[in-house]
Design a protein around this motif. Structure first.
Motif, PDB file in Angstrom:
ATOM      1  N   GLU A  96     -92.915 -30.115 -12.626  1.00 26.89           N
ATOM      2  CA  GLU A  96     -92.738 -30.694 -13.949  1.00 26.89           C
ATOM      3  C   GLU A  96     -91.421 -30.994 -14.273  1.00 26.89           C
ATOM      4  O   GLU A  96     -91.135 -31.447 -15.554  1.00 26.89           O
ATOM      5  CB  GLU A  96     -93.182 -29.462 -14.966  1.00 26.89           C
ATOM      6  N   ALA A  97     -90.436 -30.528 -13.538  1.00 25.62           N
ATOM      7  CA  ALA A  97     -89.063 -30.828 -13.656  1.00 25.62           C
ATOM      8  C   ALA A  97     -88.547 -32.339 -13.818  1.00 25.62           C
ATOM      9  O   ALA A  97     -89.062 -32.849 -12.518  1.00 25.62           O
ATOM     10  CB  ALA A  97     -88.046 -29.990 -12.916  1.00 25.62           C
ATOM     11  N   ASP A  98     -87.768 -32.782 -14.272  1.00 27.51           N
ATOM     12  CA  ASP A  98     -87.209 -34.190 -14.261  1.00 27.51           C
ATOM     13  C   ASP A  98     -85.809 -33.864 -13.372  1.00 27.51           C
ATOM     14  O   ASP A  98     -85.356 -35.076 -12.904  1.00 27.51           O
ATOM     15  CB  ASP A  98     -86.773 -34.685 -15.753  1.00 27.51           C
ATOM     16  N   LEU A  99     -85.289 -32.818 -13.425  1.00 29.13           N
ATOM     17  CA  LEU A  99     -83.717 -32.515 -12.539  1.00 29.13           C
ATOM     18  C   LEU A  99     -84.110 -31.074 -12.138  1.00 29.13           C
ATOM     19  O   LEU A  99     -84.450 -30.182 -12.874  1.00 29.13           O
ATOM     20  CB  LEU A  99     -82.768 -32.743 -13.541  1.00 29.13           C
ATOM     21  N   VAL A 100     -83.960 -30.943 -10.750  1.00 29.04           N
ATOM     22  CA  VAL A 100     -83.749 -29.591 -10.176  1.00 29.04           C
ATOM     23  C   VAL A 100     -82.073 -29.242  -9.814  1.00 29.04           C
ATOM     24  O   VAL A 100     -81.515 -30.145  -9.338  1.00 29.04           O
ATOM     25  CB  VAL A 100     -84.412 -29.443  -9.015  1.00 29.04           C
ATOM     26  N   ILE A 101     -81.650 -28.342 -10.759  1.00 31.68           N
ATOM     27  CA  ILE A 101     -80.171 -27.968 -10.398  1.00 31.68           C
ATOM     28  C   ILE A 101     -80.143 -26.857  -9.837  1.00 31.68           C
ATOM     29  O   ILE A 101     -80.820 -25.753  -9.880  1.00 31.68           O
ATOM     30  CB  ILE A 101     -79.606 -27.607 -11.838  1.00 31.68           C
ATOM     31  N   PHE A 102     -79.563 -26.615  -8.491  1.00 29.34           N
ATOM     32  CA  PHE A 102     -79.439 -25.769  -7.643  1.00 29.34           C
ATOM     33  C   PHE A 102     -78.174 -25.008  -7.770  1.00 29.34           C
ATOM     34  O   PHE A 102     -77.145 -25.775  -7.844  1.00 29.34           O
ATOM     35  CB  PHE A 102     -79.484 -26.347  -6.057  1.00 29.34           C
ATOM     36  N   ASP A 103     -78.014 -23.698  -7.676  1.00 30.47           N
ATOM     37  CA  ASP A 103     -76.768 -22.764  -7.487  1.00 30.47           C
ATOM     38  C   ASP A 103     -76.425 -23.143  -6.140  1.00 30.47           C
ATOM     39  O   ASP A 103     -77.292 -23.671  -5.206  1.00 30.47           O
ATOM     40  CB  ASP A 103     -76.984 -21.239  -7.953  1.00 30.47           C
ATOM     41  N   PHE A 104     -75.217 -22.728  -5.579  1.00 26.68           N
ATOM     42  CA  PHE A 104     -74.993 -22.941  -4.284  1.00 26.68           C
ATOM     43  C   PHE A 104     -75.042 -21.959  -3.400  1.00 26.68           C
ATOM     44  O   PHE A 104     -75.792 -21.654  -2.370  1.00 26.68           O
ATOM     45  CB  PHE A 104     -73.714 -23.747  -4.162  1.00 26.68           C
ATOM     46  N   ASP A 105     -74.109 -21.066  -3.508  1.00 23.53           N
ATOM     47  CA  ASP A 105     -74.056 -19.712  -2.972  1.00 23.53           C
ATOM     48  C   ASP A 105     -75.206 -18.937  -2.922  1.00 23.53           C
ATOM     49  O   ASP A 105     -75.420 -18.326  -4.098  1.00 23.53           O
ATOM     50  CB  ASP A 105     -72.628 -19.060  -3.076  1.00 23.53           C
ATOM     51  N   GLY A 106     -75.979 -18.520  -1.888  1.00 25.87           N
ATOM     52  CA  GLY A 106     -77.164 -17.867  -1.650  1.00 25.87           C
ATOM     53  C   GLY A 106     -78.458 -18.300  -2.173  1.00 25.87           C
ATOM     54  O   GLY A 106     -79.457 -17.809  -1.940  1.00 25.87           O
TER      55      GLY A 106
END
Length: 242
Positions: free
Chosen positions: A21-31
């Motif tokens: 459903e997302a138009d953008l996936v935002i990832f944290d980085f560490d972990g």
């Protein structure tokens, strides 16, 4: 943002639905992308001790997981009588050496990125870490150039748990916050996603949470995570769920 997952779906299924459903996936980085928090927290604890600031590993995790370098240096300045810049230099030198010696990605995370590429869903990093730290970590994992878009807490006035970084990433990517999905391992990050009006998947698959997955998952849910994953296994194969 009030978040919820469909109760009849298993966590991986619910997460796959959110991804679809997302138009953008935002990832944290560490972990979340780099399995770096064990190295990061251990070297931070060691460096604090070198500068006569003694915290247990658990206290270090509770206090600093998901926080920016600026926040850590502000803590050092408040609680110690030391040269803050010297502390930062010693810690980062140790940290980057340990990254180069053995940093690994979180298992199967690049399978998820490959799936997003196939679907044509844009993704980015939005991390409390500095651009230098992220770059060193990606190089250590031999993943230079894998991410076109990387955003750091260095670029905003307030780090997580403030929503500034996620809002900044969404603006730069041209996607409204309500169409974004965040993947986060820290309560500060989940709180930031909620404050930014973004849905969030909590993630507990990093080595630093191996002894406390259930406890940490409860914490992430309380902060607003719609669903919590213990692993990326199976997520790429379920991306067709709608």
């Amino acid at each position: 943002m009030t978040q919820s997952a469909e109760p009849n779906l298993k966590p991986t299924q619910a997460a796959a639905k959110l991804v679809c459903e997302a138009d953008l996936v935002i990832f944290d980085f560490d972990g979340v992308i780099a399995d770096s928090e064990v190295i990061s927290l251990a070297t931070l604890q060691e460096t604090l001790a070198q500068f006569d600031l003694s915290l247990s590993l658990d206290e270090t995790r509770q206090t600093f997981l998901g926080r920016s370098l600026k926040t850590i240096l502000d803590y050092v300045a408040l609680h110690g009588t030391i040269d803050v810049s010297a502390f930062g230099e010693v810690w980062e030198t140790t940290l980057f050496d340990r990254f180069a010696a053995g940093l690994k990605p979180v298992p199967h995370v690049f399978d998820v990125l490959d799936m997003l590429d196939r679907k044509g869903t844009p993704f980015c990093i939005a991390s409390s870490g500095t651009h230098e730290r992220i770059g060193k970590a990606l190089a250590a994992m031999d993943r230079d150039g894998r991410f076109e878009f990387i955003f750091s807490a260095e670029q905003v006035a307030r780090g997580k748990p403030a929503p500034d970084l996620f809002e900044f990433a969404a603006r730069r990517m041209g996607v409204p916050p309500e169409a974004c999905l965040v993947i986060e391992d820290s309560p500060h990050g989940v709180r930031a996603a909620s404050a930014a009006n973004m849905r969030c998947i909590g993630f507990t698959g990093g080595q630093h949470l191996a002894d406390r997955q259930a406890e940490h998952a409860d914490l992430l849910r309380r902060e607003g995570a719609a669903v919590v994953l213990t692993s990326y296994v199976g997520l790429p194969e379920l991306n067709h769920i709608t």
